[in-house]
Structure formats: structure tokens, C-alpha cells
Design a protein around this motif. Sequence first.
Motif, PDB file in Angstrom:
ATOM      1  N   GLU A 145      -7.649  -7.168   1.592  1.00 27.67           N
ATOM      2  CA  GLU A 145      -7.120  -5.862   1.117  1.00 27.67           C
ATOM      3  C   GLU A 145      -5.616  -5.981   0.902  1.00 27.67           C
ATOM      4  O   GLU A 145      -5.077  -5.507  -0.106  1.00 27.67           O
ATOM      5  CB  GLU A 145      -7.274  -4.802   2.220  1.00 27.67           C
ATOM      6  CG  GLU A 145      -8.507  -3.999   2.220  1.00 27.67           C
ATOM      7  CD  GLU A 145      -8.513  -3.079   3.455  1.00 27.67           C
ATOM      8  OE1 GLU A 145      -7.516  -2.395   3.728  1.00 27.67           O
ATOM      9  OE2 GLU A 145      -9.543  -3.070   4.145  1.00 27.67           O
TER      10      GLU A 145
ATOM     11  N   PHE B 189     -10.494  -1.072  -4.807  1.00 27.48           N
ATOM     12  CA  PHE B 189      -9.300  -0.227  -5.019  1.00 27.48           C
ATOM     13  C   PHE B 189      -9.626   0.776  -6.116  1.00 27.48           C
ATOM     14  O   PHE B 189     -10.183   0.414  -7.151  1.00 27.48           O
ATOM     15  CB  PHE B 189      -8.074  -1.071  -5.407  1.00 27.48           C
ATOM     16  CG  PHE B 189      -7.334  -1.573  -4.191  1.00 27.48           C
ATOM     17  CD1 PHE B 189      -7.816  -2.652  -3.474  1.00 27.48           C
ATOM     18  CD2 PHE B 189      -6.171  -0.947  -3.759  1.00 27.48           C
ATOM     19  CE1 PHE B 189      -7.153  -3.105  -2.329  1.00 27.48           C
ATOM     20  CE2 PHE B 189      -5.505  -1.384  -2.622  1.00 27.48           C
ATOM     21  CZ  PHE B 189      -6.000  -2.470  -1.902  1.00 27.48           C
TER      22      PHE B 189
ATOM     23  N   LYS C 153       0.836  -1.213   0.000  1.00 26.43           N
ATOM     24  CA  LYS C 153       0.000   0.000   0.000  1.00 26.43           C
ATOM     25  C   LYS C 153       0.872   1.265   0.000  1.00 26.43           C
ATOM     26  O   LYS C 153       0.473   2.288  -0.556  1.00 26.43           O
ATOM     27  CB  LYS C 153      -0.928   0.010   1.219  1.00 26.43           C
ATOM     28  CG  LYS C 153      -2.124  -0.927   1.089  1.00 26.43           C
ATOM     29  CD  LYS C 153      -3.046  -0.742   2.278  1.00 26.43           C
ATOM     30  CE  LYS C 153      -4.255  -1.657   2.183  1.00 26.43           C
ATOM     31  NZ  LYS C 153      -5.158  -1.476   3.326  1.00 26.43           N
TER      32      LYS C 153
ATOM     33  N   GLY D 191      -7.184   1.613  -1.319  1.00 27.10           N
ATOM     34  CA  GLY D 191      -8.229   0.585  -1.268  1.00 27.10           C
ATOM     35  C   GLY D 191      -8.775   0.415   0.125  1.00 27.10           C
ATOM     36  O   GLY D 191      -8.200   0.891   1.098  1.00 27.10           O
TER      37      GLY D 191
ATOM     38  N   ALA E 260      -3.620  -5.596  -2.528  1.00 30.37           N
ATOM     39  CA  ALA E 260      -2.581  -4.560  -2.662  1.00 30.37           C
ATOM     40  C   ALA E 260      -1.274  -5.175  -3.166  1.00 30.37           C
ATOM     41  O   ALA E 260      -0.572  -4.577  -3.993  1.00 30.37           O
ATOM     42  CB  ALA E 260      -2.363  -3.863  -1.319  1.00 30.37           C
TER      43      ALA E 260
END
Length: 392
Positions: free
Chosen positions: A355, A227, A154, A164, A359
Motif C-alpha cells: 500500500e 486505490f 497518503k 487505498g 501510495a
Amino acid sequence: MFRFLTAGESHGKCLNAIIEGIPSGFNIDKNFIDSELARRQIGYGRGGRMQIETDTAEINSGVRFGVSTGAPICLEIKNRDWENWTVPMSVKPVDMNDLDNRAAIESKEITKLRPGHADFAGAVKYHHQDIRNVLERSSARETAARTAVGAVAKCILKEFGITGFSHVIQIGSIKAQINKDLNMTKSLAELSDLRCADKDAEEKMKTEIDKAKQDGDTLGGTIEIIFENLPVGLGSYVHWDRRLDGKIAQAIMSIQAVKAVEIGIGAQAAGAKGSDTHDEIFYENNKFIRKSNNAGGIEGGMTNGEALVVRASMKAIPTMKKALNSVDLKTKQSYSAHFERSDTCAVAACGVVAEAMTAIVLAEAFLEKFGGDSIEEIRNNFENYRKLTQKL
Ligand code: EPS
């Protein structure tokens, strides 16, 4: 190339991750990694372990003065619970003539297979008599390391405006109403201890979790991961293993207990007509635009510039007080399956892990497309591509 490995057992000393392929010049913020780890620990219905742990990541290498150097990044998350497991999880051989040692190890031995867990196939495959050897590594505790790696991914994406979030859209039989306003959904999900943006549904989900807990049962559910601000053209249509949707599906499916992954309208697409499925294309204000996003941001295995929408469905955790019928690995007799401390529902945590995995796939695809060894080189490549595509 961005790649990583994790190591560590659920009740061992620590979890480790080595990330390779992070170019130089990226801010790698320890506080941000720790805040992502804290998000993974939240969730109504989680078990006693989360009260013991306060996960934080030690950055052991690859970062100097808060900035990546291009060298491998080694992360370490200590297991606080380790101090209760030094004998049963000892790396060194243990003197079994010592009765205290023997008792400590035998009290943690597992022989009653849990249906739905890695126990059976893992014990057969690795030829273990004590299922503890399987449980320790197959446990979802490992997802703390993936969350830390996802936080590093990220850090790369946010330099290019890509962000996201996730929110829970179903737990057990309770479904949330989906709000089309993504900013609102994100803020509400972050405030909810079930990561659910629909307050009414959240209350019902909590009641269902309480009931399952009372019954010694467990619950699964579905999360949505979104995202935004992705450039057009991550992934490729030219080979099966370069399709981004395939990579995302693999990454999400690899999360413990996930049984299904969907992109955009997912399985619903099977029953819909083509005219109700595909997102029409318009050209307005010098831009190609869509007025719907049923594709979930991916067409032909590539990002199309719309928001990436991924859904992941998690089965109910297989460690249950209300134990199912099973068999003892050693005696072959029928018994109730093994139970030890676990969660009633970990769907909210699964969202944070999903997530992280998304990512990671996006950062890998981004670095493949705009690759270079330093942030400056990547920025140039990114800007050149942007200029080039604007001329289309
Ligand atoms: C988890 C840690 C584990 C479990 C859970 C996830 O801790 P413990 O086994 O000590 O209670 O709470 O793992 C599972 C549900 C599983 O099936 O492995 C964590 O850190 O997320």
C-alpha cells in the motif's frame, strides 16, 4: 519531484528516511504515520521481533506545526532491539582484545549462506566475509521506513480524496473468496489479524501457518492493493518509463520477497479472449463509465478513472528452522543454512508495505501532473484539469 531514500540496518540504532519534493501546506500527521507503522507490525505468524518493537516515527525536519513547509522531510524510526546489539552492530571500531566484545561479535557472525536470501550474491558483490553485513540491510526491517514514507504520500493523496487499502487473498494453499463490495472488504480486512476479509479462509490460513511453524517452515501468499478515486490520466503512454503500471510494478517488485506483480486480471489475461478481457465503455449521466474493471484501473500506462487494483505475490521467507542444504562461505563445507529469529509468515505486513509503495508512486505521479510548490497551487491545477476534462 517526490523522491526518497532510506538508511538503516535491521539491528542498528534506527531507520531513517529523507523525502524530497513534498510541497508546502500538507497536513503531515505523526499519529497517522505511527498508526500505519502499527498496521505493518500486525500479522498472525510474525516472529519475536514484533514483540520487541513498537515502531513510531520521529519527524526531524520539513514539518512545522504539523504542516509541510516544502523542505525535505526527515523521518526516524528507532530500533528498540538496538540495545541488544550495541557491540555486534557498533559503528565505531571495537577492541577485539576484549574477550566479551569478541564473544558478542562472534556470536552474531554468519557464514552459512541462506538459499533464497541476499546472502550469497550480497557477500560476493560487496566482498563480505561476515554475511551479517548483507542481512542487516537486505532485511525486510527496512520496510518500516518505506511504510512511514508511504504514510506521508497518503497524506498528500487524501487531500484530493484518493484512498487505498490492502487485503490478503492467499496464504500458502488457502485462497480467500473475493467480495466485490470494497468498503466491506476494507472494514473486514482491518479487523483481521491476517488482513483477510474472508473469515473462513482466515481460519484455514491460521491453521496452515501453525502447521508451517511446527515444521520449522515458512509460507508466502498474495495480497491485493486497491486505490480509489484517482483522476483519469496519471502516468503516460508516450514513453516506456512514464507508464504508471511499469512504475507500480517496479515499486512493488522492490519489496523484499515479492516475486510477482499483477494489475487487474493480470496473468489471467493471457488465457482470455479479447472480448472477455476489455472493459466496455458506456456514457451515462454525462459520464464515461465501465461496468467491469479487468484492466485494474490502468489502460495505456495511465489511470482510467476506475479503481486501481494491484496484486503482489510474496514468496515464503527464506530464513527457516527447517534449514536447507547450503555451504559455509568461509570453509566451503556443506552445512544447513543459518537460522535466526524470523517470521513464519509476513504476508499481511507485506500488504501494508505494498500500500505504501503504491501510495508513493501515485503521489509522485499526482504531483508530476498537478505539480506546484504549495497545496494551493496544486489545488488550482487539479480543479482546472477537472473543469477542462468535464468539457470533453
Ligand atoms: C522485520 C524485522 C526482522 C524480521 C523480518 C522483518 O527482525 P529480526 O531479524 O530481528 O527478527 O522479523 O525480516 C525478515 C523476515 C527478513 O528476511 O529479513 C520487520 O521489521 O518487518
